[in-house]
Design a protein around this motif. Structure first.
Motif, PDB file in Angstrom:
ATOM      1  N   VAL A 144       0.907  -1.274  -0.022  1.00 30.81           N
ATOM      2  CA  VAL A 144      -0.011   0.041  -0.027  1.00 30.81           C
ATOM      3  C   VAL A 144       0.831   1.299   0.097  1.00 30.81           C
ATOM      4  CG1 VAL A 144      -1.826   1.234   1.364  1.00 30.81           C
ATOM      5  CG2 VAL A 144      -2.081  -1.293   1.165  1.00 30.81           C
ATOM      6  N   HIS A 145       1.935   1.128   0.704  1.00 30.04           N
ATOM      7  CA  HIS A 145       2.837   2.535   0.950  1.00 30.04           C
ATOM      8  C   HIS A 145       4.321   2.483  -0.101  1.00 30.04           C
ATOM      9  CE1 HIS A 145       0.798   2.394   4.716  1.00 30.04           C
ATOM     10  NE2 HIS A 145       0.701   3.678   4.608  1.00 30.04           N
ATOM     11  N   ARG A 146       4.470   1.329  -0.586  1.00 26.87           N
ATOM     12  CA  ARG A 146       5.591   1.047  -1.567  1.00 26.87           C
ATOM     13  C   ARG A 146       5.214   0.253  -2.844  1.00 26.87           C
ATOM     14  NH1 ARG A 146      10.537  -0.231   2.276  1.00 26.87           N
ATOM     15  NH2 ARG A 146      11.803  -0.228   0.382  1.00 26.87           N
ATOM     16  N   GLY A 147       6.126   0.240  -3.874  1.00 29.36           N
ATOM     17  CA  GLY A 147       5.945  -0.766  -4.786  1.00 29.36           C
ATOM     18  C   GLY A 147       4.613  -0.199  -5.608  1.00 29.36           C
ATOM     19  N   PRO A 148       3.639  -1.398  -5.617  1.00 27.55           N
ATOM     20  CA  PRO A 148       2.298  -1.196  -6.304  1.00 27.55           C
ATOM     21  C   PRO A 148       1.497  -0.059  -5.679  1.00 27.55           C
ATOM     22  CG  PRO A 148       2.928  -3.480  -5.915  1.00 27.55           C
ATOM     23  CD  PRO A 148       4.014  -2.546  -5.131  1.00 27.55           C
ATOM     24  N   LYS A 149       2.020   0.062  -4.228  1.00 31.62           N
ATOM     25  CA  LYS A 149       0.777   1.297  -3.557  1.00 31.62           C
ATOM     26  C   LYS A 149      -0.664   1.069  -3.997  1.00 31.62           C
ATOM     27  CE  LYS A 149       4.165   5.223  -3.563  1.00 31.62           C
ATOM     28  NZ  LYS A 149       5.338   4.541  -4.043  1.00 31.62           N
ATOM     29  N   ARG A 150      -1.076  -0.336  -3.698  1.00 28.80           N
ATOM     30  CA  ARG A 150      -2.212  -1.002  -3.802  1.00 28.80           C
ATOM     31  C   ARG A 150      -2.433  -2.000  -2.841  1.00 28.80           C
ATOM     32  NH1 ARG A 150      -2.154  -2.220 -10.191  1.00 28.80           N
ATOM     33  NH2 ARG A 150      -4.234  -3.016  -9.775  1.00 28.80           N
ATOM     34  N   ASP A 151      -3.708  -2.008  -2.323  1.00 30.20           N
ATOM     35  CA  ASP A 151      -4.013  -3.088  -1.366  1.00 30.20           C
ATOM     36  C   ASP A 151      -4.350  -4.353  -2.183  1.00 30.20           C
ATOM     37  OD1 ASP A 151      -5.316  -5.214  -0.018  1.00 30.20           O
ATOM     38  OD2 ASP A 151      -6.627  -3.629   1.270  1.00 30.20           O
ATOM     39  N   LEU A 152      -3.384  -5.035  -2.680  1.00 35.89           N
ATOM     40  CA  LEU A 152      -3.450  -6.157  -3.619  1.00 35.89           C
ATOM     41  C   LEU A 152      -4.610  -7.329  -2.926  1.00 35.89           C
ATOM     42  CD1 LEU A 152       0.107  -6.418  -4.843  1.00 35.89           C
ATOM     43  CD2 LEU A 152      -1.807  -5.347  -5.849  1.00 35.89           C
ATOM     44  N   ILE A 153      -4.484  -7.576  -1.695  1.00 33.78           N
ATOM     45  CA  ILE A 153      -5.412  -8.649  -1.279  1.00 33.78           C
ATOM     46  C   ILE A 153      -6.986  -8.319  -1.369  1.00 33.78           C
ATOM     47  CG2 ILE A 153      -6.034 -10.017   0.879  1.00 33.78           C
ATOM     48  CD1 ILE A 153      -3.220 -10.421  -0.205  1.00 33.78           C
ATOM     49  N   GLU A 154      -7.234  -7.070  -1.241  1.00 39.06           N
ATOM     50  CA  GLU A 154      -8.751  -6.660  -1.301  1.00 39.06           C
ATOM     51  C   GLU A 154      -8.985  -6.675  -2.497  1.00 39.06           C
ATOM     52  OE1 GLU A 154     -12.537  -5.251  -1.475  1.00 39.06           O
ATOM     53  OE2 GLU A 154     -11.258  -6.209   0.216  1.00 39.06           O
ATOM     54  N   GLU A 155      -7.924  -6.519  -3.756  1.00 41.71           N
ATOM     55  CA  GLU A 155      -8.418  -6.475  -5.206  1.00 41.71           C
ATOM     56  C   GLU A 155      -8.574  -8.107  -5.496  1.00 41.71           C
ATOM     57  OE1 GLU A 155      -5.907  -4.387  -7.997  1.00 41.71           O
ATOM     58  OE2 GLU A 155      -5.401  -2.798  -6.258  1.00 41.71           O
ATOM     59  N   PHE A 156      -7.748  -8.980  -4.929  1.00 42.58           N
ATOM     60  CA  PHE A 156      -8.069 -10.342  -5.303  1.00 42.58           C
ATOM     61  C   PHE A 156      -9.478 -10.832  -4.641  1.00 42.58           C
ATOM     62  CE2 PHE A 156      -3.219 -11.217  -5.431  1.00 42.58           C
ATOM     63  CZ  PHE A 156      -3.440 -11.526  -6.874  1.00 42.58           C
ATOM     64  N   ARG A 157      -9.532 -10.336  -3.431  1.00 41.84           N
ATOM     65  CA  ARG A 157     -10.824 -10.814  -2.708  1.00 41.84           C
ATOM     66  C   ARG A 157     -12.094 -10.086  -3.462  1.00 41.84           C
ATOM     67  NH1 ARG A 157     -15.065  -9.404  -0.656  1.00 41.84           N
ATOM     68  NH2 ARG A 157     -14.588  -7.146  -1.259  1.00 41.84           N
ATOM     69  N   ALA A 158     -12.108  -9.220  -3.815  1.00 40.36           N
ATOM     70  CA  ALA A 158     -13.095  -8.730  -4.612  1.00 40.36           C
ATOM     71  C   ALA A 158     -13.458  -9.193  -5.843  1.00 40.36           C
ATOM     72  CB  ALA A 158     -13.156  -7.014  -4.764  1.00 40.36           C
TER      73      ALA A 158
END
Length: 461
Positions: A144-158
């Motif tokens: 979330v703070h570095r690299g992708p800057k995304r909550d990747l787990i939430e994207e997978f879950r949704a």
């Protein structure tokens, strides 16, 4: 982990129960390993876990997701690669270089759903300690703070929820090379190289409790172990964590890699831990290649083709297990083409034969697989059996070099238990069969397809 006869300590015995039917019916899950290690994406593809001596294994580790460990081993080729290509840069530079700029969770999940998989398990924290969500206590060392800057787990879950696929989470509680600052693992010396203290136990507890509260996973897939200080009952213990999980998901399932504590199903990995595969509920996991994380050195020669994945899957299901097949995304967030082709082939097979796979059970004493189990190059076909509510299903594959298309073949089954007159191929065509001393002999059926086995359905008598 992989212990053949584990015993629950007293404080964990209340969690023992029958494994939920949905998991026994599921048969196929898709695993995803993704992390900063996907940037170098480098490991030596030396072979499958369980087939190589441990000290050689760790020095030449084929698991790309273990790159952080391997580059710290003196004399390891991965360490030399890190020096030559990256100038010996610190591992965390890969977190900042990890872009995920082409990642589309819905696209990945469309591929997952097309395989027929019933559940999906992404890594939330691997042994490098980087989390794919803003986990408590990680500061900025997360996606979330570095690299992708995304909550990747939430994207997978949704994406999983939208596709109708059950969602699980992988979490490495047994190792954290960043928090623990332990020396690299160079042999089978895990007890001396994993963090076991109370501070780390509380840190790991907070992570898993947060995963349960935020994402409500139905599969809790731990790895390696759990810090020893967190195993006795008490605040922020593993006991409390299982209470939280089952309160959120009464029909959820837990694997067996939380130390010798509690499990709903046992696990094997490649060729390691095969002795657990006779358990009431078990799962074999492996990558398409020899690595779970994406490894740019892998090619067709070190990877499961579509037909090989189908054969492995049917064998696991016929013996009563589930198959958790892994894909490793690139740093950009794409499924490598080689892995995509394998999943597509598996999906095509399940689209045709899923009724004899999902929800099935082993044939038990009613039928037997080929002997030898692999079939023979000169014509004895590979045979596996499954059983649905009122039908036995034979999967037959005569793909040896010496096989003759359309040659008769033997099936070992109890002919009195089935209605031979109503038996037919999966496409509805009848065939000719005669009863022999050990079962039946099938005539006029070509089982020599190069892509997948044929299926013969035998209704119960």
């Amino acid at each position: 982990m992989f212990k053949s006869d584990p015993e629950r300590p007293p404080q964990y015995r209340r969690f023992a129960r029958e494994t939920p039917e949905w998991y026994l019916d599921a048969k196929l899950g898709i695993f995803v390993h993704w992390g900063p290690y996907s940037v170098p994406a480098w490991a030596e593809p030396i072979g499958a876990l369980g087939t190589i001596e441990k000290e050689y294994w760790f020095r030449h580790n084929p698991y790309a997701e273990w790159y952080y460990n391997t580059i710290r081993i003196e004399g390891a080729p991965a360490r030399e690669h890190q020096q030559e290509v990256y100038g010996g840069a610190p591992y965390d530079d890969f977190l900042d270089a990890w872009t995920a700029d082409r990642f589309d969770a819905d696209d990945v999940m469309a591929l997952v759903a097309a395989t027929g998989a019933r559940y999906f398990v992404p890594t939330t924290k691997h042994h490098d300690g980087v989390t794919l969500w803003d986990a408590p206590g990680t500061g900025d060392r997360n996606t979330v703070h570095r690299g992708p800057k995304r909550d990747l787990i939430e994207e997978f879950r949704a994406a999983a929820e939208a596709a109708g696929v059950r969602f699980g989470v992988y979490y490495s509680g047994g190792l954290d090379w960043h928090v623990g600052q332990n020396p690299p693992i160079t042999a089978d010396d895990l007890p001396e190289t994993r963090p076991v203290d109370a501070e780390y136990a509380a840190y790991a507890f907070d992570h898993v409790a947060d995963l349960v509260a935020r994402y409500r996973p139905e599969v809790l897939w731990g790895d390696i172990e759990w810090p020893d200080a967190g195993k006795p009952e008490g605040p922020k213990s593993l006991v409390e964590m299982f209470d939280l999980f089952y309160a959120a998901r009464p029909d959820g399932v837990v694997n067996d890699r939380w130390g010798e504590t509690h499990w709903d199903f046992r696990t094997s990995e490649y060729e390691n831990g095969l002795e657990v595969e006779g358990a009431d509920a078990w799962e074999n996991c492996r990558g398409v290649g020899y690595s779970f994380g994406y490894n740019r050195l892998e090619d067709e020669s070190t990877s499961l083709t579509g037909p090989a994945a189908i054969r492995h899957f049917v064998d696991v299901v016929a013996r009563g297990g589930n198959f958790l097949l892994n894909i490793g995304l690139t740093a950009e967030g794409l499924v490598p083409e080689l892995q995509r082709r394998t999943l597509e082939a598996l999906g095509a097979f399940n689209a045709e034969h899923g009724a004899a796979i999902f929800g099935s059970r082993p044939a038990g004493r009613l039928a037997a697989p080929s002997d030898p189990a692999t079939g023979t190059p000169d014509g004895t076909p590979w045979v596996r059996w499954t059983r649905s509510a009122d039908t036995l299903h034979a999967f037959v594959w005569a793909d040896g070099d010496g096989s003759t298309p359309g040659a008769p073949f033997e099936l070992t089954l109890d002919p009195t238990a089935v209605d031979l007159a109503s038996a037919q191929l999966s496409d509805g065509r009848p065939f000719t069969a005669e009863v022999t001393g050990h079962g039946i002999r099938v005539h006029g059926v070509d089982a020599s397809s190069p892509t997948q086995p044929i299926r013969i359905d035998f209704p119960a008598a």
